[in-house]
Design a protein around this motif. Structure first.
Motif, PDB file in Angstrom:
ATOM      1  N   GLY A 200       0.821  -1.211   0.000  1.00 49.10           N
ATOM      2  CA  GLY A 200       0.000   0.000   0.000  1.00 49.10           C
ATOM      3  C   GLY A 200       0.853   1.259   0.000  1.00 49.10           C
ATOM      4  O   GLY A 200       0.576   2.214  -0.740  1.00 49.10           O
ATOM      5  N   ARG A 201       1.907   1.271   0.814  1.00 47.47           N
ATOM      6  CA  ARG A 201       2.781   2.445   0.870  1.00 47.47           C
ATOM      7  C   ARG A 201       3.439   2.707  -0.479  1.00 47.47           C
ATOM      8  O   ARG A 201       3.541   3.854  -0.928  1.00 47.47           O
ATOM      9  N   TYR A 215      -5.167  -3.482  -2.404  1.00 48.08           N
ATOM     10  CA  TYR A 215      -4.427  -4.021  -1.262  1.00 48.08           C
ATOM     11  C   TYR A 215      -5.024  -3.563   0.060  1.00 48.08           C
ATOM     12  O   TYR A 215      -4.890  -4.258   1.077  1.00 48.08           O
ATOM     13  N   ALA A 216      -5.704  -2.425   0.036  1.00 47.56           N
ATOM     14  CA  ALA A 216      -6.446  -1.997   1.234  1.00 47.56           C
ATOM     15  C   ALA A 216      -7.556  -2.997   1.542  1.00 47.56           C
ATOM     16  O   ALA A 216      -7.757  -3.387   2.701  1.00 47.56           O
ATOM     17  N   ASP A 217      -8.267  -3.426   0.522  1.00 56.43           N
ATOM     18  CA  ASP A 217      -9.338  -4.417   0.715  1.00 56.43           C
ATOM     19  C   ASP A 217      -8.762  -5.730   1.256  1.00 56.43           C
ATOM     20  O   ASP A 217      -9.345  -6.359   2.157  1.00 56.43           O
ATOM     21  N   GLU A 218      -7.644  -6.152   0.689  1.00 55.36           N
ATOM     22  CA  GLU A 218      -7.022  -7.396   1.159  1.00 55.36           C
ATOM     23  C   GLU A 218      -6.571  -7.269   2.612  1.00 55.36           C
ATOM     24  O   GLU A 218      -6.746  -8.198   3.410  1.00 55.36           O
ATOM     25  N   LEU A 219      -6.000  -6.119   2.956  1.00 56.19           N
ATOM     26  CA  LEU A 219      -5.531  -5.911   4.322  1.00 56.19           C
ATOM     27  C   LEU A 219      -6.699  -5.884   5.298  1.00 56.19           C
ATOM     28  O   LEU A 219      -6.640  -6.492   6.375  1.00 56.19           O
ATOM     29  N   LEU A 258      -7.639   3.420   6.262  1.00 54.65           N
ATOM     30  CA  LEU A 258      -7.004   4.663   5.806  1.00 54.65           C
ATOM     31  C   LEU A 258      -6.597   4.552   4.337  1.00 54.65           C
ATOM     32  O   LEU A 258      -6.826   5.475   3.537  1.00 54.65           O
ATOM     33  N   MET A 259      -5.988   3.426   3.966  1.00 52.31           N
ATOM     34  CA  MET A 259      -5.588   3.211   2.572  1.00 52.31           C
ATOM     35  C   MET A 259      -6.803   3.234   1.643  1.00 52.31           C
ATOM     36  O   MET A 259      -6.769   3.821   0.557  1.00 52.31           O
ATOM     37  N   LYS A 260      -7.885   2.593   2.066  1.00 50.97           N
ATOM     38  CA  LYS A 260      -9.086   2.540   1.223  1.00 50.97           C
ATOM     39  C   LYS A 260      -9.708   3.922   1.083  1.00 50.97           C
ATOM     40  O   LYS A 260     -10.123   4.321  -0.031  1.00 50.97           O
ATOM     41  N   ALA A 261      -9.768   4.663   2.183  1.00 48.57           N
ATOM     42  CA  ALA A 261     -10.322   6.019   2.128  1.00 48.57           C
ATOM     43  C   ALA A 261      -9.491   6.901   1.197  1.00 48.57           C
ATOM     44  O   ALA A 261     -10.032   7.706   0.423  1.00 48.57           O
ATOM     45  N   THR A 262      -8.176   6.736   1.259  1.00 52.36           N
ATOM     46  CA  THR A 262      -7.279   7.531   0.413  1.00 52.36           C
ATOM     47  C   THR A 262      -7.478   7.176  -1.058  1.00 52.36           C
ATOM     48  O   THR A 262      -7.524   8.057  -1.920  1.00 52.36           O
ATOM     49  N   ALA A 263      -7.583   5.875  -1.356  1.00 48.52           N
ATOM     50  CA  ALA A 263      -7.789   5.442  -2.736  1.00 48.52           C
ATOM     51  C   ALA A 263      -9.080   6.032  -3.303  1.00 48.52           C
ATOM     52  O   ALA A 263      -9.121   6.492  -4.455  1.00 48.52           O
ATOM     53  N   CYS A 264     -10.135   6.033  -2.502  1.00 46.18           N
ATOM     54  CA  CYS A 264     -11.410   6.613  -2.953  1.00 46.18           C
ATOM     55  C   CYS A 264     -11.276   8.118  -3.156  1.00 46.18           C
ATOM     56  O   CYS A 264     -11.761   8.671  -4.160  1.00 46.18           O
ATOM     57  N   GLU A 265     -10.625   8.776  -2.210  1.00 48.82           N
ATOM     58  CA  GLU A 265     -10.435  10.232  -2.315  1.00 48.82           C
ATOM     59  C   GLU A 265      -9.707  10.604  -3.604  1.00 48.82           C
ATOM     60  O   GLU A 265     -10.120  11.503  -4.338  1.00 48.82           O
ATOM     61  N   LYS A 266      -8.604   9.883  -3.882  1.00 50.46           N
ATOM     62  CA  LYS A 266      -7.784  10.212  -5.049  1.00 50.46           C
ATOM     63  C   LYS A 266      -8.513   9.945  -6.365  1.00 50.46           C
ATOM     64  O   LYS A 266      -8.145  10.489  -7.402  1.00 50.46           O
ATOM     65  N   GLN A 267      -9.554   9.122  -6.307  1.00 50.11           N
ATOM     66  CA  GLN A 267     -10.344   8.837  -7.511  1.00 50.11           C
ATOM     67  C   GLN A 267     -11.611   9.690  -7.570  1.00 50.11           C
ATOM     68  O   GLN A 267     -12.477   9.459  -8.410  1.00 50.11           O
TER      69      GLN A 267
END
Length: 477
Positions: A200-201, A215-219, A258-267
């Protein structure tokens, strides 16, 4: 047998040259005469250990590692690698940097792939002691020769190589995640958690939001299973066995959301991002939190507040700017990522941010020299967005300064595509910059022109730009 004789012949020659006979050498080396005689006989009755060889070399005044090239054959006296000699010898070679000896031994060992488990054992022992670079050649050997593609040791070796390969170069990081990703689900659970966190990083710095979300979903899926199992063991009063993860379990839970929220935000999926922010905003319900875990919970609570302000900005809610500015002032570690969002929103929605910049710029400069990839990525994006903002307001010299800082960051990250975006922006205003700024620009172009890791077409384009600068300079003269 001739190889066994060779090393012993050289040792005896060296003894004779320094005036030793068997008796006085035995006394000097603290090896009994009978033992020494059997070790150095032309028909040796016992093998020579690397510890004995080191003691002999020390007594003779030879440099450490003397005769090691000859000792390689001692490891294979019976035709097969002998564990009691091979492992100590390889470990000693790593201490002395005897890479050729290591490669020779590994090459001969891999003639029988049953010994791959020993190679992995040596790698793990070195890794556990913190000798990470020294362990890599052994992990690479496992990766190259492992027959069973679903074996755990292959997955662990790929994971170790992946972690060791990560650095400031984004393209090398991209290659590292590509090699490792197929093996992530074959790891022990503790390494799976850490591996997904690292994936994710990396994909965050690569700005690959689809993969970040994946990878956020997997985590999130994995940590829910792990946490549920831990709670059930406690309910059943089963013996608790630590997973030996790098971070507390609550970190993996919080980071997944946090990773999932960021991925959604960036899209641009802002409402969906809000839902995932709620997933890490309050993790105080998490069971068995130690002091570090409680501290991590507070960190995620802080992230949730900051990221909620971020979404306000990205949705054009300028009324939140003053509160967000004060929040960032009170939380200096959040200033740079916050400024990236604020400048991006200002460019998108056209509101003024001079007061915010005046209040927060000095706070940001205190961390300006940090070199972590994620921080450098934020710095790059801040200077790029700020350059666009200043250009819109006609502040050309400040525009150029920010573009130059952005270009420096792209070189650190080896990001050729963003470098091209930066020079396109500089070219649009280069006739209005100072001579000093023009020279700085030229120097950066020269650096990239010689950087073979940058895309060749980009380097050719940069060559044309340099020719243009030279032509402009000659016309001025």
């Amino acid at each position: 047998m001739e190889y066994a004789i060779a090393i012993r012949t050289e040792i005896r020659k060296c003894m004779q040259k320094r005036g030793y006979n068997l008796s006085n050498f035995a006394k000097a080396s603290a090896i009994t005469s009978s033992h020494l005689s059997s070790l150095l006989s032309e028909c040796p009755s016992r093998p020579l250990s690397v510890q004995h060889l080191d003691r002999i070399n020390a007594t003779l005044g030879n440099p450490e590692g003397c005769f090691y090239e000859l000792y390689v054959d001692e490891c294979f006296l019976s035709g097969k690698p002998h564990r009691s000699r091979v492992k100590p010898f390889l470990l000693r070679c790593t201490e002395l940097g005897k890479k050729d000896c290591i490669e020779q031994v590994l090459s001969r060992m891999m003639e029988d792939l049953n010994y791959i488990s020993l190679v992995f054992e040596i790698a793990e022992e070195l890794y556990a002691k913190g000798n990470i670079q020294e362990a890599l050649v052994f992990y690479e050997c496992v990766v190259e020769h492992e027959r069973y593609q679903h074996s755990e040791r292959l997955a662990v070796s790929q994971y170790r190589l992946f972690r060791a390969a990560l650095g400031k170069d984004l393209e090398k990081n991209r290659d590292a995640v590509t090699r490792f990703a197929p093996f992530r689900n074959r790891l022990p659970v503790n390494y799976q958690l850490d591996g997904l966190l690292q994936l994710g990083r990396v994909y965050y710095t690569l700005r690959d939001w689809d993969r970040l979300g994946q990878y956020a979903d997997e985590l999130r899926g994995l940590i829910k299973i792990v946490y549920h199992e831990q709670v059930q063991k406690k309910v059943r009063k089963q013996e608790h066995v630590s997973l030996n993860t790098e971070r507390s379990l609550v970190v993996y839970w919080g980071q997944g959301y946090l990773m999932k929220a960021t991925a959604c935000e960036k899209q641009g999926l802002y409402e969906e991002s809000k839902k995932y922010i709620k997933g890490y905003a309050d993790l105080s319900w998490f069971e068995d939190l130690d002091e570090q875990g409680k501290s991590d919970v507070e960190h995620y609570k802080t992230f949730a507040v900051a990221n909620s302000y971020t979404l306000d900005m990205l949705m054009g809610h300028a009324h939140s700017l003053e509160d967000y500015t004060q929040y960032l002032f009170d939380h200096p570690h959040e200033v740079l990522p916050g400024l990236v969002v604020i400048t991006e929103a200002a460019n998108k929605y056209g509101f003024a941010i001079e007061d915010t910049l005046a209040k927060l710029t000095n706070r940001m400069l205190k961390r300006e020299k940090e070199e972590e990839n994620i921080y450098t990525s934020w710095r790059l994006n801040f200077h790029y967005q700020l350059a666009i903002y200043l250009l819109r307001n006609g502040q050309i010299r400040d525009v150029a300064d920010n573009i130059l800082k952005m270009l420096e960051a792209t070189i650190l990250l080896n990001n050729s595509s963003l470098f091209i975006q930066g020079i396109s922006l500089f070219e649009s205003c280069k006739d209005q910059v100072s001579e000093f700024q023009r020279n700085e620009y030229r120097n950066l172009l020269e650096v990239v022109k010689e950087n073979e890791s940058f895309d060749l077409s980009h380097r050719n384009y940069i060559t044309l730009l340099l020719l243009g600068l030279d032509k402009t300079k000659s016309n001025l003269l």
